[in-house]
Enzyme design. Structure first.
Site, PDB file in Angstrom:
ATOM      1  N   GLY A  14       0.817  -1.095   0.129  1.00 23.37           N
ATOM      2  CA  GLY A  14       0.025  -0.094  -0.067  1.00 23.37           C
ATOM      3  C   GLY A  14       0.819   1.335   0.123  1.00 23.37           C
ATOM      4  O   GLY A  14       0.449   2.149  -0.820  1.00 23.37           O
ATOM      5  N   ARG A  82       1.364 -12.969   3.310  1.00 22.54           N
ATOM      6  CA  ARG A  82       1.752 -14.313   3.527  1.00 22.54           C
ATOM      7  C   ARG A  82       3.117 -14.411   4.177  1.00 22.54           C
ATOM      8  O   ARG A  82       3.961 -13.410   4.123  1.00 22.54           O
ATOM      9  CB  ARG A  82       2.153 -14.903   2.140  1.00 22.54           C
ATOM     10  CG  ARG A  82       0.793 -15.525   1.575  1.00 22.54           C
ATOM     11  CD  ARG A  82       1.172 -16.713   0.384  1.00 22.54           C
ATOM     12  NE  ARG A  82       1.791 -16.185  -0.653  1.00 22.54           N
ATOM     13  CZ  ARG A  82       2.441 -16.758  -1.577  1.00 22.54           C
ATOM     14  NH1 ARG A  82       2.087 -18.171  -1.530  1.00 22.54           N
ATOM     15  NH2 ARG A  82       2.924 -16.368  -2.847  1.00 22.54           N
ATOM     16  N   ARG A  88      -1.535 -18.356  -0.549  1.00 24.04           N
ATOM     17  CA  ARG A  88      -2.324 -17.356  -0.676  1.00 24.04           C
ATOM     18  C   ARG A  88      -3.835 -17.806  -0.171  1.00 24.04           C
ATOM     19  O   ARG A  88      -4.343 -16.829   0.541  1.00 24.04           O
ATOM     20  CB  ARG A  88      -2.532 -17.100  -2.093  1.00 24.04           C
ATOM     21  CG  ARG A  88      -1.067 -16.270  -2.429  1.00 24.04           C
ATOM     22  CD  ARG A  88      -1.611 -15.883  -3.863  1.00 24.04           C
ATOM     23  NE  ARG A  88      -0.476 -15.097  -4.730  1.00 24.04           N
ATOM     24  CZ  ARG A  88       0.610 -15.955  -5.176  1.00 24.04           C
ATOM     25  NH1 ARG A  88       0.544 -17.130  -5.578  1.00 24.04           N
ATOM     26  NH2 ARG A  88       1.740 -15.140  -5.837  1.00 24.04           N
ATOM     27  N   VAL A 118      -6.263  -5.882  -4.044  1.00 22.07           N
ATOM     28  CA  VAL A 118      -4.857  -6.301  -4.460  1.00 22.07           C
ATOM     29  C   VAL A 118      -4.687  -7.412  -3.182  1.00 22.07           C
ATOM     30  O   VAL A 118      -3.673  -8.524  -3.464  1.00 22.07           O
ATOM     31  CB  VAL A 118      -3.693  -5.308  -4.359  1.00 22.07           C
ATOM     32  CG1 VAL A 118      -2.447  -5.919  -4.209  1.00 22.07           C
ATOM     33  CG2 VAL A 118      -4.071  -4.087  -5.024  1.00 22.07           C
ATOM     34  N   ARG A 151       6.317 -11.212 -14.047  1.00 18.66           N
ATOM     35  CA  ARG A 151       7.552 -12.100 -13.685  1.00 18.66           C
ATOM     36  C   ARG A 151       7.804 -12.945 -14.712  1.00 18.66           C
ATOM     37  O   ARG A 151       8.908 -13.342 -15.000  1.00 18.66           O
ATOM     38  CB  ARG A 151       6.751 -12.706 -12.594  1.00 18.66           C
ATOM     39  CG  ARG A 151       6.848 -12.087 -11.100  1.00 18.66           C
ATOM     40  CD  ARG A 151       6.139 -12.746 -10.072  1.00 18.66           C
ATOM     41  NE  ARG A 151       6.184 -11.958  -8.710  1.00 18.66           N
ATOM     42  CZ  ARG A 151       5.432 -11.970  -7.746  1.00 18.66           C
ATOM     43  NH1 ARG A 151       4.239 -12.789  -7.745  1.00 18.66           N
ATOM     44  NH2 ARG A 151       5.609 -11.575  -6.765  1.00 18.66           N
ATOM     45  N   HIS A 175      -4.924 -16.133  -9.579  1.00 17.09           N
ATOM     46  CA  HIS A 175      -3.498 -15.558  -9.015  1.00 17.09           C
ATOM     47  C   HIS A 175      -2.936 -16.461  -7.972  1.00 17.09           C
ATOM     48  O   HIS A 175      -3.208 -16.568  -6.840  1.00 17.09           O
ATOM     49  CB  HIS A 175      -3.506 -14.250  -8.028  1.00 17.09           C
ATOM     50  CG  HIS A 175      -2.051 -13.776  -7.876  1.00 17.09           C
ATOM     51  ND1 HIS A 175      -1.003 -13.584  -8.845  1.00 17.09           N
ATOM     52  CD2 HIS A 175      -1.975 -13.175  -6.713  1.00 17.09           C
ATOM     53  CE1 HIS A 175       0.023 -13.055  -8.009  1.00 17.09           C
ATOM     54  NE2 HIS A 175      -0.619 -12.604  -6.607  1.00 17.09           N
TER      55      HIS A 175
END
Length: 309
Positions: A14, A82, A88, A118, A151, A175
């Site tokens: 953030g 995490r 996740r 997010v 990535r 994701h």
């Protein structure tokens, strides 16, 4: 008139997102966090960088949502990060409560905002935010595909010694472990990547992409990625505020596209002033289509768990 962007959550993702948006100068920023003094201190520090970087944008911190009223875009990063050994999905029910309460406040104070989620597990959290907000699907978007694609492009660039700007790729789906890099449409300098990298090595790069977040978590030991995620969010914010009509992979609510119905999944979308202005359907190989469906099934499992909570 400047735009107004709110970032909820003053953790690393953030705060770095707030910094990236503030430094562009085209939006005033409000950084919200429940920890008293934290968002205020971070915001003041960033504000004092204005004369150095040459921006007259304003940024302030808050512990409540009154200052966020009438935001054009709200970015939700709030939630637990995490830790090593966690997936996740382990964050599901805890972050569901956090994202739900944040979304209620956002919808109350900025009913016309575009919401970018997010928080992890991403696809489930954006689905929950969509349900709680009551916003139209076009205005609730998940950030994941840009990061996963970045990535993938990074690793391909390193493998081939080519500029990242010459690597064209998409990573679709959820994701997480079931994300779907589209090998069939990935090119480097216009050349199909399958002609440049042997299949076994390419699969290793695909797997590293899927494990990209976990690799960073394991190295940091006490945190998770934030530089690349915040860059991805900032790209989305800019596409919306400047009405770029940019084609980007984002988590979007699908209603039949790609054979998926009533669920958020990462797909290419046209991102502009209205949020998701079009879902782009690219041609998939049969294995890619099957993998995307499997990824959606994985997301559906999480959504079903939330529905029972």
């Amino acid at each position: 008139m400047k735009f107004k962007v709110t970032v909820v959550g003053a953790g690393f993702v953030g705060a770095t997102t707030a910094q990236r948006v503030f430094e562009t100068g085209y939006a005033d920023v409000v950084l919200v966090d429940i920890v008293e003094g934290k968002p205020q201190g971070i915001a003041l520090d960033m504000l004092e960088s204005g004369p150095v970087i040459g921006t007259d944008a304003q940024i302030n911190g808050a512990n409540t949502y009154e200052d966020t009223a009438d935001s054009d875009v709200v970015v939700v990063t709030a939630g637990l990060p995490r830790k090593p050994g966690m997936s996740r999905d382990d964050l599901l029910l805890t972050n569901m409560k956090i994202v739900g309460s944040v979304t209620e406040e956002v919808a109350k104070y900025s009913p016309n905002a575009i919401l970018i989620v997010v928080s992890n597990p991403l696809d489930a959290m954006v689905q929950h935010a969509y349900k709680v907000s009551g916003f139209p699907k076009e205005r609730v978007i998940g950030m994941a595909g840009i990061l996963d694609t970045a990535r993938f492009r990074t690793f391909l660039s390193q493998e081939l010694g080519a500029s990242v700007t010459n690597v064209s790729a998409y990573v679709l789906g959820g994701h997480g472990d079931t994300m779907v890099p589209l090998i069939g449409s990935t090119t480097v300098g216009g050349v199909p990547v399958a002609k440049l990298i042997e299949a076994n090595r390419l699969e290793e790069i695909v797997q590293r992409t899927r494990d990209g977040g976990a690799e960073i978590v394991a190295l940091l030991k006490t945190g998770s990625a934030y530089y690349a995620p915040s860059a991805a969010v900032a790209q989305m914010v800019e596409a919306v505020l400047l009405d770029r009509k940019e084609i980007l992979p984002c988590a979007a609510f699908l209603e039949g596209e790609y054979g998926i119905n009533g669920l958020y999944a990462g797909v290419p979308v046209k991102l502009g002033a209205k949020g998701i202005e079009e879902i782009i359907e690219v041609e998939l190989t049969d294995p890619e289509a099957a993998a995307l469906q499997a990824s959606a099934d994985s997301v559906q499992e999480l959504v079903d768990i939330m529905a029972k909570a």
